[in-house]
Write a protein that holds these residues in place. Structure first.
Motif, PDB file in Angstrom:
ATOM      1  N   UNK A 300      66.157  44.036  26.138  1.00 38.45           N
ATOM      2  CA  UNK A 300      67.447  44.399  26.265  1.00 38.45           C
ATOM      3  C   UNK A 300      68.160  44.146  27.609  1.00 38.45           C
ATOM      4  N   UNK A 301      67.184  43.820  28.648  1.00 43.00           N
ATOM      5  CA  UNK A 301      67.915  43.446  30.056  1.00 43.00           C
ATOM      6  C   UNK A 301      68.237  41.831  30.061  1.00 43.00           C
ATOM      7  N   UNK A 302      67.373  41.159  29.271  1.00 45.82           N
ATOM      8  CA  UNK A 302      67.395  39.486  29.662  1.00 45.82           C
ATOM      9  C   UNK A 302      68.321  39.197  28.369  1.00 45.82           C
ATOM     10  N   UNK A 303      68.265  39.735  27.308  1.00 48.21           N
ATOM     11  CA  UNK A 303      69.254  39.209  26.092  1.00 48.21           C
ATOM     12  C   UNK A 303      70.754  39.712  26.101  1.00 48.21           C
ATOM     13  N   UNK A 304      70.845  40.987  26.544  1.00 55.36           N
ATOM     14  CA  UNK A 304      72.075  41.808  26.407  1.00 55.36           C
ATOM     15  C   UNK A 304      72.700  42.040  27.854  1.00 55.36           C
ATOM     16  N   UNK A 305      71.695  41.934  28.888  1.00 53.98           N
ATOM     17  CA  UNK A 305      72.517  42.086  30.095  1.00 53.98           C
ATOM     18  C   UNK A 305      72.599  43.681  30.425  1.00 53.98           C
ATOM     19  N   UNK A 429      60.494  30.890  28.203  1.00 52.96           N
ATOM     20  CA  UNK A 429      61.057  29.988  29.430  1.00 52.96           C
ATOM     21  C   UNK A 429      62.044  30.701  30.289  1.00 52.96           C
ATOM     22  N   UNK A 430      61.439  30.843  31.442  1.00 53.92           N
ATOM     23  CA  UNK A 430      62.279  31.408  32.408  1.00 53.92           C
ATOM     24  C   UNK A 430      63.717  30.852  32.971  1.00 53.92           C
ATOM     25  N   UNK A 431      63.710  29.712  32.828  1.00 51.81           N
ATOM     26  CA  UNK A 431      65.084  29.002  33.147  1.00 51.81           C
ATOM     27  C   UNK A 431      65.963  28.955  31.942  1.00 51.81           C
ATOM     28  N   UNK A 432      65.585  29.451  30.995  1.00 51.08           N
ATOM     29  CA  UNK A 432      66.544  29.529  29.578  1.00 51.08           C
ATOM     30  C   UNK A 432      66.924  30.988  29.723  1.00 51.08           C
ATOM     31  N   UNK A 433      68.410  31.070  28.903  1.00 57.54           N
ATOM     32  CA  UNK A 433      68.755  32.362  28.667  1.00 57.54           C
ATOM     33  C   UNK A 433      68.729  32.769  27.172  1.00 57.54           C
ATOM     34  N   UNK A 434      68.657  34.129  27.005  1.00 53.59           N
ATOM     35  CA  UNK A 434      68.891  34.649  25.465  1.00 53.59           C
ATOM     36  C   UNK A 434      67.199  34.698  25.182  1.00 53.59           C
ATOM     37  N   UNK A 435      66.794  33.533  24.351  1.00 51.88           N
ATOM     38  CA  UNK A 435      65.281  33.826  23.628  1.00 51.88           C
ATOM     39  C   UNK A 435      65.193  34.937  22.808  1.00 51.88           C
ATOM     40  N   UNK A 436      66.010  35.328  22.126  1.00 49.54           N
ATOM     41  CA  UNK A 436      65.713  36.439  21.304  1.00 49.54           C
ATOM     42  C   UNK A 436      64.600  36.059  20.598  1.00 49.54           C
ATOM     43  N   UNK A 437      64.510  34.921  20.018  1.00 52.59           N
ATOM     44  CA  UNK A 437      63.403  34.622  19.071  1.00 52.59           C
ATOM     45  C   UNK A 437      61.981  34.889  19.684  1.00 52.59           C
ATOM     46  N   UNK A 438      61.885  34.830  20.986  1.00 46.62           N
ATOM     47  CA  UNK A 438      60.483  35.174  21.428  1.00 46.62           C
ATOM     48  C   UNK A 438      60.153  36.573  21.068  1.00 46.62           C
ATOM     49  N   UNK A 439      61.106  37.645  21.258  1.00 46.07           N
ATOM     50  CA  UNK A 439      60.851  38.872  21.041  1.00 46.07           C
ATOM     51  C   UNK A 439      60.705  39.092  19.673  1.00 46.07           C
ATOM     52  N   UNK A 440      61.458  38.512  18.925  1.00 43.81           N
ATOM     53  CA  UNK A 440      61.113  38.458  17.382  1.00 43.81           C
ATOM     54  C   UNK A 440      59.686  38.201  16.882  1.00 43.81           C
TER      55      UNK A 440
END
Length: 474
Positions: A300-305, A429-440
């Motif tokens: 929630x913090x990383x993908x939605x801010x 990837x810490x340098x990329x934003x979003x990455x919702x697929x990782x959590x899926x």
């Protein structure tokens, strides 16, 4: 089987003879709940400030790994000495671990503090289970276990929000420090009521059993540590280092499996009917739920801010759902194994559904609602496993069976969290934003544990040879 004071049996768990004990036990669970909810919410901030790297999942799994050892030792000690020594040792260790984490200057020190707290937490939970089995009559035990889940309501309401606000505006260190007086207060509440409890009335047939179980427990904890540490390191390594670390992780997992077969009832790993499958169900459901919840605030913090306090609302919903599910199981009628099957089915749908809802376009309230169903599934199923294990135990093996239940619970959570942590280290990837697929991917994999829980829950039914019926009902 009860060693409570002589006299007429009281009407309920809050009647005069049980009131002080019940409130003390609820205070212990409330303390553990506050720590669990607060730490989960604040950990993303801790990891960011202290640069956790690929070891984020270790902060959760190390607590559970150390709990394995604390649980094994406490289970054997309770069968020989009674629950009082384990309760006292657990209080000291949990307090020491909280102090270590609160004062940590590097992330590995936070992880070490969590491990020390885990030793104490494992000992305290086994002692509480034995106390319930020793003092409360069977008719009150489902009610007490239901109230244990209800004890999560207050910390689940204020814990995530308070932790988020502390981490955001004051310091995450107070998330650990604030729990210390709660631990001490809980211990002082329960001690006067149980100080007369001694060793079990039935003698232990093999006096060396406790020492052997402690050795196997030490091997299990060490093997699990090697497996999860090597797995995390292998995920970010390359070349020959990755191969060696991967081999170490596999060796650790195999060793852990060998040790586990000596600590759980025969047939647990192959889902034998009755008690073995009850204990296996506990571990499978914990694997799916605990690991998924550990990564929920981070997603929630990383993908939605969202801020930490808002992210904690999802955990609050899960904890309230847990209390509701446990409330329902205490009043349900019917075969207990059906509650395990129902809980596992709902959990599989909720965890898998969360994996499909990671896109920022999905409203936040939808995730909150879905996660409340995951909590309700756990409350329904896990409280039922506790009641079933006590019903299938005698005073001579109540400590060992309670420890086996907790070992399965903790190892399941370790396995799930370690798997999620390795996937996170491998795919994120810490340098990329979003990455919702990782959590899926993480949550869809974790849903498989709950699917296996459906099978083991069905096999937990106890069938009598003559009638073919399941005699144990709510």
């Amino acid at each position: 089987m009860s060693r409570s004071a002589a006299g007429p049996r009281p009407a309920g768990a809050l009647s005069g003879a049980y009131r002080a004990l019940t409130l003390g036990i609820l205070a212990i669970i409330t303390c553990s709940a506050f720590e669990a909810m607060a730490v989960t919410t604040a950990m993303p901030v801790v990891a960011q400030e202290l640069s956790s790297g690929a070891g984020y999942g270790l902060a959760f799994s190390m607590y559970l790994t150390a709990s394995l050892l604390g649980t094994v030792v406490a289970g054997s000690r309770c069968d020989v000495q009674g629950p009082r020594p384990s309760l006292a040792a657990g209080m000291v260790l949990m307090t020491a671990g909280l102090v270590m984490s609160a004062l940590a200057g590097e992330f590995w020190l936070v992880t070490a503090g969590r491990a020390v707290s885990g030793l104490g937490g494992g000992a305290m939970i086994v002692a509480v289970y034995v106390i319930i089995g020793e003092i409360y009559p069977p008719a009150l035990q489902p009610v007490v276990f239901g109230w244990l889940a209800t004890a999560w309501i207050l910390p689940s309401m204020i814990g995530p929000l308070a932790a988020g606000l502390l981490a955001q505006y004051v310091s995450w260190r107070w998330v650990f420090a604030a729990v210390i007086p709660v631990v001490l207060a809980a211990y002082l509440m329960i001690w006067p009521r149980i100080r007369s409890l001694g060793p079990p009335q039935d003698p232990v047939l093999d006096p060396t059993l406790g020492r052997r179980r402690a050795l196997w427990g030490s091997l299990l904890a060490a093997a699990v540590f090697v497996a999860q540490w090597a797995g995390n390191e292998a995920a970010v390594a390359s070349g020959s280092s990755r191969v060696l670390l991967g081999a170490a992780a596999v060796a650790g997992a195999l060793t852990a499996g060998a040790a586990l077969s000596r600590l759980l009832p025969a047939g647990t790993l192959r889902l034998a009917r009755g008690l073995p499958s009850v204990i296996a169900t506990r571990g499978l459901l914990s694997a799916g739920f605990v690991a998924a919840e550990a990564f929920l605030p981070l997603m929630l913090l990383e993908t939605r801010g969202v801020d930490p306090a808002t992210a904690g609302l999802a955990l609050t919903a899960g904890a309230v759902g847990w209390a509701v599910g446990s409330f329902l199981q205490a009043r349900a009628r019917g075969h207990r194994h059906r509650m395990l099957v129902t809980g596992a089915s709902v959990l599989a749908a909720a965890v898998g559904g969360t994996g499909l809802l990671t896109a920022p376009s999905v409203p936040f309230w939808v995730i909150v609602v879905v996660w409340s169903f995951a909590g309700a599934a756990m409350g329904l199923a896990l409280s039922s496993t506790s009641v079933m294990v006590l019903a299938l135990s005698t005073s001579a093996d109540r400590g060992r069976n309670s420890a086996s239940l907790q070992i399965s619970d903790q190892l399941g959570a370790v396995a799930g969290t370690a798997a999620a942590g390795i996937l996170f280290a491998l795919l994120h990837n810490p340098s990329a934003s979003g990455q919702t697929g990782v959590y899926s991917v993480i949550w869809l994999v974790l849903a498989l544990f709950a699917c296996l829980g459906i099978l083991s829950g069905a096999r937990s039914a106890i069938v009598t040879p003559n009638t073919g019926k399941v005699p144990f009902t709510a």
